[in-house]
Design a protein around this motif. Structure first.
Motif, PDB file in Angstrom:
ATOM      1  N   ILE A 105       0.816  -1.220   0.000  1.00 48.02           N
ATOM      2  CA  ILE A 105       0.000   0.000   0.000  1.00 48.02           C
ATOM      3  C   ILE A 105       0.847   1.267   0.000  1.00 48.02           C
ATOM      4  N   HIS A 106       2.194   1.116  -0.009  1.00 47.66           N
ATOM      5  CA  HIS A 106       3.120   2.260  -0.069  1.00 47.66           C
ATOM      6  C   HIS A 106       3.053   3.098   1.215  1.00 47.66           C
ATOM      7  N   GLN A 107       2.945   2.396   2.331  1.00 46.75           N
ATOM      8  CA  GLN A 107       2.962   3.064   3.638  1.00 46.75           C
ATOM      9  C   GLN A 107       4.406   3.320   4.029  1.00 46.75           C
ATOM     10  N   ALA A 108       4.740   4.565   4.294  1.00 49.17           N
ATOM     11  CA  ALA A 108       6.141   4.943   4.508  1.00 49.17           C
ATOM     12  C   ALA A 108       6.674   4.443   5.836  1.00 49.17           C
ATOM     13  N   THR A 109       5.863   4.452   6.888  1.00 51.59           N
ATOM     14  CA  THR A 109       6.315   3.991   8.197  1.00 51.59           C
ATOM     15  C   THR A 109       5.198   3.228   8.873  1.00 51.59           C
ATOM     16  N   ASN A 110       5.535   2.106   9.509  1.00 52.46           N
ATOM     17  CA  ASN A 110       4.518   1.330  10.218  1.00 52.46           C
ATOM     18  C   ASN A 110       4.549   1.573  11.724  1.00 52.46           C
ATOM     19  N   SER A 111       5.325   2.562  12.148  1.00 54.12           N
ATOM     20  CA  SER A 111       5.339   2.922  13.563  1.00 54.12           C
ATOM     21  C   SER A 111       4.302   3.984  13.887  1.00 54.12           C
ATOM     22  N   ASP A 112       3.650   4.524  12.860  1.00 56.54           N
ATOM     23  CA  ASP A 112       2.626   5.548  13.046  1.00 56.54           C
ATOM     24  C   ASP A 112       1.372   5.128  12.275  1.00 56.54           C
ATOM     25  N   VAL A 113       0.331   4.782  13.012  1.00 59.47           N
ATOM     26  CA  VAL A 113      -0.923   4.356  12.377  1.00 59.47           C
ATOM     27  C   VAL A 113      -2.045   5.342  12.684  1.00 59.47           C
ATOM     28  N   SER A 114      -1.671   6.566  13.017  1.00 54.71           N
ATOM     29  CA  SER A 114      -2.677   7.582  13.337  1.00 54.71           C
ATOM     30  C   SER A 114      -3.164   8.320  12.093  1.00 54.71           C
ATOM     31  N   GLY A 115      -2.467   8.167  10.993  1.00 50.98           N
ATOM     32  CA  GLY A 115      -2.841   8.841   9.760  1.00 50.98           C
ATOM     33  C   GLY A 115      -2.050   8.268   8.609  1.00 50.98           C
ATOM     34  N   PRO A 116      -2.405   8.613   7.382  1.00 55.62           N
ATOM     35  CA  PRO A 116      -1.693   8.073   6.220  1.00 55.62           C
ATOM     36  C   PRO A 116      -0.269   8.613   6.134  1.00 55.62           C
ATOM     37  N   THR A 117       0.664   7.737   5.795  1.00 58.17           N
ATOM     38  CA  THR A 117       2.059   8.146   5.604  1.00 58.17           C
ATOM     39  C   THR A 117       2.512   7.770   4.199  1.00 58.17           C
ATOM     40  N   GLY A 118       1.655   8.021   3.243  1.00 59.61           N
ATOM     41  CA  GLY A 118       1.962   7.728   1.851  1.00 59.61           C
ATOM     42  C   GLY A 118       0.916   6.863   1.189  1.00 59.61           C
ATOM     43  N   GLN A 119       0.188   6.038   1.958  1.00 65.92           N
ATOM     44  CA  GLN A 119      -0.802   5.125   1.383  1.00 65.92           C
ATOM     45  C   GLN A 119      -2.097   5.863   1.049  1.00 65.92           C
ATOM     46  N   ASP A 120      -2.933   5.235   0.207  1.00 62.29           N
ATOM     47  CA  ASP A 120      -4.260   5.766  -0.099  1.00 62.29           C
ATOM     48  C   ASP A 120      -5.115   5.753   1.165  1.00 62.29           C
ATOM     49  N   TYR A 121      -6.162   6.570   1.173  1.00 66.11           N
ATOM     50  CA  TYR A 121      -6.907   6.730   2.422  1.00 66.11           C
ATOM     51  C   TYR A 121      -8.341   7.171   2.146  1.00 66.11           C
ATOM     52  N   PHE A 122      -9.210   7.012   3.159  1.00 66.53           N
ATOM     53  CA  PHE A 122     -10.571   7.534   3.127  1.00 66.53           C
ATOM     54  C   PHE A 122     -10.584   8.972   3.620  1.00 66.53           C
ATOM     55  N   ILE A 176      -9.921   8.621  -6.281  1.00 66.31           N
ATOM     56  CA  ILE A 176      -9.601   7.524  -7.191  1.00 66.31           C
ATOM     57  C   ILE A 176     -10.585   6.376  -6.964  1.00 66.31           C
ATOM     58  N   SER A 177     -10.677   5.475  -7.930  1.00 66.76           N
ATOM     59  CA  SER A 177     -11.572   4.334  -7.798  1.00 66.76           C
ATOM     60  C   SER A 177     -10.831   3.007  -7.820  1.00 66.76           C
ATOM     61  N   VAL A 178      -9.532   3.027  -8.069  1.00 65.00           N
ATOM     62  CA  VAL A 178      -8.712   1.828  -8.076  1.00 65.00           C
ATOM     63  C   VAL A 178      -7.555   2.040  -7.113  1.00 65.00           C
ATOM     64  N   SER A 179      -7.297   1.049  -6.261  1.00 69.04           N
ATOM     65  CA  SER A 179      -6.241   1.203  -5.267  1.00 69.04           C
ATOM     66  C   SER A 179      -5.682  -0.159  -4.905  1.00 69.04           C
TER      67      SER A 179
END
Length: 496
Positions: free
Chosen positions: A370-387, A419-422
């Motif tokens: 999902i292209h998440q930059a860091t997995n130590s922070d799950v409070s907000g998007p760090t590069g991944q797609d989001y709602f 976007i509609s594809v992720s």
């Protein structure tokens, strides 16, 4: 007196035939040119017809894809009242599928020009309407159908205009279906006599129990008690594969139905090393709302066990570390061991591998996928797609936005664009946990699939997800599954 060698009479006859060949050639040329001209116009018309049909097909499939991802098939009776948001009239605020179909149709040129006024209709049980809300009660929400009709007027004709034909019109029609096998035997859209299961490809190897973390057996909404003696409701009915808690929720709470629920997927093994070889190394059997293990993110959650990765994985991105289980998350595990409704006793190949420790591979694999930059922070998007509301979409339809690390972000797509594809949209199998698991590699029965949106992962392999759709098929032995890339296949069909 001898007769002359050449008769004057013959000379005169030949003289009278002078020029006949030229006339015949001229007439033949006219015919040849006319046939060539007609052929050019016919070929032009044929190509335009093909372009129109491709445009109609693409538009219908795009609209059906919106129907699938919107969760309409998880709310088959429109109890949430949200159908109009997806397939209502195209008035600028409603009808997301309608607007998508028209946008795709207008992107495709026919004879060098856009189509003329594409029309979008929805149908079920022989009834069609531009507003699917009026189809409530017809079975539309089970396997919704969408039809796109378009035309291209004044198609240029290069030679037939000589005879007064200044142009012509081509038309095309296509019908697509978002097929949810849940309770498909009762759908008015198909002539099915029994549940038709699906065999989706590229399923992620997180095998979850048939327990809904946010609904209990009495119908109440909220965190239930999981496990064999708990009161958690099922995702899908074991009797007929239907979705138990139908409807659409906002805010991730489960109020309104299973679609939109947000919870954590947590591995049932938290040990160091690469294996989880014994029962003492597992924190619990797969169940909903298990809260006593180390590194848990809190309730609601759903424990999963790793599926066996038995075939080569394709489409693996460069950010992989090479672990086969991790590659099955990042790429596409095109196996046949994710088939709904196949019993172990009948030679089923649905297998879990209880010796696999999925913690680190899951964390690394999801971050890569999902292209998440860091997995130590799950409070907000760090590069991944989001709602629009991270981890809990607050409005419907659920709109996905491009993250800053989405590979498509660049000159053609800005971060934060709808976007509609992720790559964050994935499928995972639901198994019948009423049959206890053994040790090592153990066959299981898949009774359905979850289609979820991955919000984030942490460093311990916990994955936060939001439910987009549910597909069930019961735990009965079946044959001839629908093979597709999604548990809610989107396909072109012949209208009934």
């Amino acid at each position: 007196m001898k007769a002359p060698l050449i008769s004057k009479r013959r000379i005169h006859r030949r003289e009278r035939q002078h020029g006949v060949t030229m006339v015949l050639v001229a007439l033949a040329m006219v015919a040849i040119i006319a046939i060539a001209a007609l052929s050019i116009d016919v070929i032009t018309l044929y190509l335009a017809k093909e372009e129109a049909q491709r445009s109609a097909d693409a538009a219908a499939l795009a609209a059906a894809n919106v129907l699938s991802l919107s969760g309409i098939t998880g709310d088959p009776t429109n109890q949430s009242g949200n159908w109009k948001q997806i397939c209502g009239p195209d008035d600028g605020t409603n009808g997301l599928a309608t607007r998508m179909a028209k946008a795709v149709a207008n992107q495709n040129l026919i004879g060098g020009a856009p189509v003329t006024a594409p029309t979008v209709t929805y149908s079920s049980a022989g009834t069609s309407s531009p507003d699917c809300t009026s189809l409530n009660g017809t079975g539309f929400g089970v396997n919704p159908l969408v039809t796109v009709q378009l035309s291209r007027a004044n198609l240029p004709s290069f030679f037939s205009r000589i005879w007064g034909n200044s142009g012509t019109t081509v038309t095309a029609t296509a019908t697509a279906e978002a097929f949810n096998p849940s309770n498909s035997a009762n759908s008015g859209n198909t002539t099915l006599g029994a549940i038709v299961p699906v065999q989706p490809r590229c399923v992620k190897p997180w095998v979850v129990p048939n327990q809904d973390p946010l609904h209990n057996t009495s119908g109440a909404v909220g965190t239930c008690t999981g496990g064999s003696g708990g009161n958690c409701a099922k995702f899908v009915s074991l009797a007929d594969g239907s979705i138990v808690n139908q409807g659409i929720s906002l805010g991730g709470t489960g109020v309104g139905g299973v679609i939109g629920e947000t919870f954590w997927l947590s591995p049932d093994c938290h040990v160091s090393g690469s294996s989880c070889s014994g029962p003492n190394q597992r924190i619990g059997t797969p169940q909903a709302n298990y809260s006593t293990g180390p590194h848990m993110q809190g309730l609601p959650d759903l424990l999963f066990v790793p599926g066996q990765v038995g075939t080569p994985v394709i489409g693996v991105p460069s950010c992989t570390t090479g672990n086969p289980f991790e590659e099955a998350i990042e790429g596409c595990d095109q196996s046949t061991n994710y088939t709904c409704g196949v019993l172990p006793a009948s030679g089923g190949t649905n297998v879990v591998d209880l010796s696999e420790n999925p913690d680190t591979p899951t964390s690394n694999g999801v971050s890569c996928l999902i292209h998440q930059a860091t997995n130590s922070d799950v409070s907000g998007p760090t590069g991944q797609d989001y709602f629009n509301a991270f981890k809990a979409p607050s409005s419907y339809p659920f709109q996905i936005y491009a993250g800053s690390s989405n590979p498509a972000v660049g000159p053609g797509l800005a971060s934060g664009t709808p976007i509609s594809v992720s790559s964050s949209i994935v499928s995972l199998p639901i198994y019948d946990e009423t049959t206890p698991l053994g040790t090592g590699t153990t066959p299981v029965t898949f009774v359905g699939f979850l289609q979820v949106f991955i919000n984030a992962t942490d460093q311990w392999g916990n994955v936060n997800v939001t439910v987009l759709n549910v597909a069930g098929c019961s735990n009965s032995a079946v044959s001839s599954p629908v093979i597709a890339n999604s548990p809610i296949p989107v396909r072109l069909i012949t209208p009934p």
